[in-house]
Design a protein around this motif. Structure first.
Motif, mmCIF file in Angstrom:
data_model
loop_
_atom_site.group_PDB
_atom_site.id
_atom_site.type_symbol
_atom_site.label_atom_id
_atom_site.label_comp_id
_atom_site.label_asym_id
_atom_site.label_seq_id
_atom_site.Cartn_x
_atom_site.Cartn_y
_atom_site.Cartn_z
ATOM 1 N N ILE A 191 41.122 35.897 45.566
ATOM 2 C CA ILE A 191 42.736 36.743 45.714
ATOM 3 C C ILE A 191 43.937 36.338 46.908
ATOM 4 N N ASN A 237 47.469 34.409 45.042
ATOM 5 C CA ASN A 237 48.916 35.162 45.427
ATOM 6 C C ASN A 237 49.841 34.750 46.488
ATOM 7 N N THR A 263 47.122 40.292 42.003
ATOM 8 C CA THR A 263 48.418 39.639 42.665
ATOM 9 C C THR A 263 49.466 39.653 41.263
#
Lengths: 249, 312
Positions: free
Chosen positions: B200, B204, B242
């Motif tokens: 994640i 991002n 995100t």
């Protein structure tokens, strides 16, 4: 909520004014789901490119080893395909290591075919069922460790098993029988396992410290030999639907 | 096969029928004349399924196979001008082709079909990290994109990239990739010193870079898995936690979806998530229309149209 979205929009606008890039934005989307069915046309250039690979794969994989009396299915908590594979591993483990083996398990995710179709079973089908070069290993487990293993199998919805049975209740194993007898906490049991699971694969880290007896024997070779043995005895691969692991009512 | 014009007309009709007339009218007026189109084709978990499933009475007999997929892709390329072809990992393992050739025909076939990029699945390590690098280097020619594996000191170090920007039909498309946790899933001797990083966080970070570089569309190829019963990291979390990702091409869980999911990201913007099962039984096709209009939510403004197709 709506208000905060406007704020975001304003922020976005401000940011976009500050940047000189004039980006495009996805405005519309359509989805097509193409099924590649048996009648689909095939690209001949691709067929030609693959031909030498296919020929040699076919040469070694088309050998018929035995016959399946019925189509065997991969199912949880128990199913005919898993029962067959666990039976094969239990039988071949005892022969390979020349010692009594109490029970065998098969990693459910490691069975890579949903079915074994009725009829001729080729070498290639067995490779598709068990493509991994996983080794057959033995591990000696205490009664408590067997319970821990079965709780782990129960939490995962049941894996193929031979030589033992239990009921899944609240994601735990109850009514455990090994060799038809209730689990004895003071006994040591011999498990036929794959080195993948024994090494902690599929998050079975609790098995990792338990020593392995390993002779470099592939599980796939155990399956191939088991099917050949049945064929030599004039027996087909039978459909065993016995619910060795079942969910509590 | 319907041609592009009737397809667009039908899409517009389908969209319009689901909207209030006035809103649809307004949306039509706002469409920028300098609009762009992009077709994204995708697969996942093809698992060495070079040949169609054998004709043995089993569930998928005769279906799939790379020669049929190649013909279908050629057909689509002859109709759509700007095509991206992507894969979400687990190219390897599942038929004797892999046991014998260790991925060579799989990767060669993908190169021939004109794949632009793939990410790495857990089974792509099944011949070891050195083999993966070797196959991609010798037979690939398309990008291997993974943002959350640190391959420093492994043979993949010179092969994998954290992202790639592809220019297509006047659009800048940013592609990143995320792979699943290897510990407890892939034997350690196969992945070697590859380090798994938080997907994640990395997604991002990389999506932010792609956004800053002015990408018009950001695609994440993910082998995390579509959804889990527990709290294991999946594409659901990836989408929701995100920002700057428009599309997630999903893999690992062998999920057949009836239509792509439309989720909302951290900022409330649409993220489309799709997965097409496994074994090359299906090919997903997403036709995007782009314009310069900003701020609208793609799906709420123009509902996604869905059609099922086989071949001609």
């Amino acid at each position: 909520m709506i208000f905060s979205k406007y704020i975001n929009l304003l922020l976005l606008l401000t940011l976009s004014l500050a940047s000189c890039h004039r980006a495009m934005h996805p405005a519309k989307l359509a989805y097509h789901d193409y099924k590649i069915d048996a009648a689909a046309p095939r690209d001949s250039a691709m067929m030609r490119m693959l031909l030498p690979y296919r020929d040699s794969v076919d040469k070694s994989m088309n050998e018929v080893l035995g016959i399946a009396a019925a189509t065997l299915e991969k199912k949880q908590p128990s199913g005919s395909l898993g029962n067959f594979m666990a039976d094969a591993v239990l039988d071949m483990a005892a022969k390979q290591f020349k010692m009594p083996v109490d029970f065998a398990i098969i990693n459910y995710g490691g069975i890579r075919s949903l079915q074994l179709a009725k009829g001729e079973v080729t070498r290639g089908k067995v490779f598709e069922l068990m493509p991994f070069d996983n080794l057959l290993v033995l591990q000696k487990l205490s009664g408590d460790q067997v319970q821990q293993l079965f709780d782990y199998l129960a939490a995962r919805g049941g894996w193929p098993i031979a030589g033992a049975s239990f009921v899944i209740k609240n994601k735990q194993a109850t009514d455990v029988l090994v060799g038809g007898k209730p689990l004895d906490k003071n006994k040591t049991y011999t498990l036929a396992n794959s080195d993948y699971v024994a090494n902690g694969g599929d998050d079975a880290s609790f098995l990792k410290p338990i020593p392995q007896i390993n002779s470099g024997y592939l599980i796939r070779d155990a399956l191939l030999t088991y099917i050949r043995n049945l064929q030599q005895q004039g027996k087909p691969i039978a459909e065993i639907t016995e619910n060795r692991i079942r969910n509590a009512e | 096969m319907q041609n592009r014009r009737t397809f667009i007309r039908q899409s517009a009709l389908a969209a319009g029928s689901l909207l209030l007339g006035a809103q649809a009218g307004a949306a039509e007026l706002l469409v920028d004349a300098r609009s762009r189109q992009l077709t994204i084709l995708h697969t996942n978990d093809t698992h060495s399924r070079i040949d169609p499933f054998p004709m043995d009475g089993s569930r998928n007999e005769g279906q799939g196979g790379v020669a049929a997929r190649a013909a279908m892709i050629n057909q689509i390329r002859s109709e759509a001008e700007h095509v991206l072809l992507l894969d979400a990992g687990d190219i390897f393992q599942g038929t004797p082709y892999f046991n014998i050739y260790k991925g060579e025909p799989e990767v060669k076939a993908m190169a021939r079909m004109g794949y632009d990029a793939c990410t790495i699945g857990n089974h792509d390590f099944d011949g070891g990290v050195d083999n993966l690098a070797l196959q991609m280097k010798q037979h690939g020619g398309f990008s291997t994109i993974v943002s959350n594996y640190d391959f420093a000191g492994t043979a993949m170090e010179s092969v994998a990239v954290p992202y790639r920007i592809i220019k297509k039909g006047g659009l800048k498309v940013g592609i990143l990739g995320v792979g699943i946790e290897l510990d407890g899933l892939v034997p350690a001797n196969l992945y070697g010193t590859t380090r798994y990083l938080d997907p994640i966080q990395k997604a991002n970070e990389v999506a932010g870079i792609l956004h800053a570089k002015g990408c018009d569309l950001v695609i994440c190829l993910s082998h995390l898995g579509y959804k889990y019963a527990g709290n294991k990291v999946s594409d659901q979390q990836l989408a929701r936690e995100t920002e700057n990702i428009n599309l997630i091409i999903s893999g690992h869980t062998h999920t057949f979806l009836d239509k792509p999911d439309v989720l909302q990201n951290k900022k409330g913007q649409d993220v489309v998530v799709n997965q097409v099962g496994w074994a090359g039984l299906q090919l997903g096709r997403l036709d995007y229309d782009f314009n310069r209009q900003k701020g609208q939510r793609l799906i709420s403004a123009n509902p996604l149209t869905v059609t099922k197709k086989t071949h001609e």
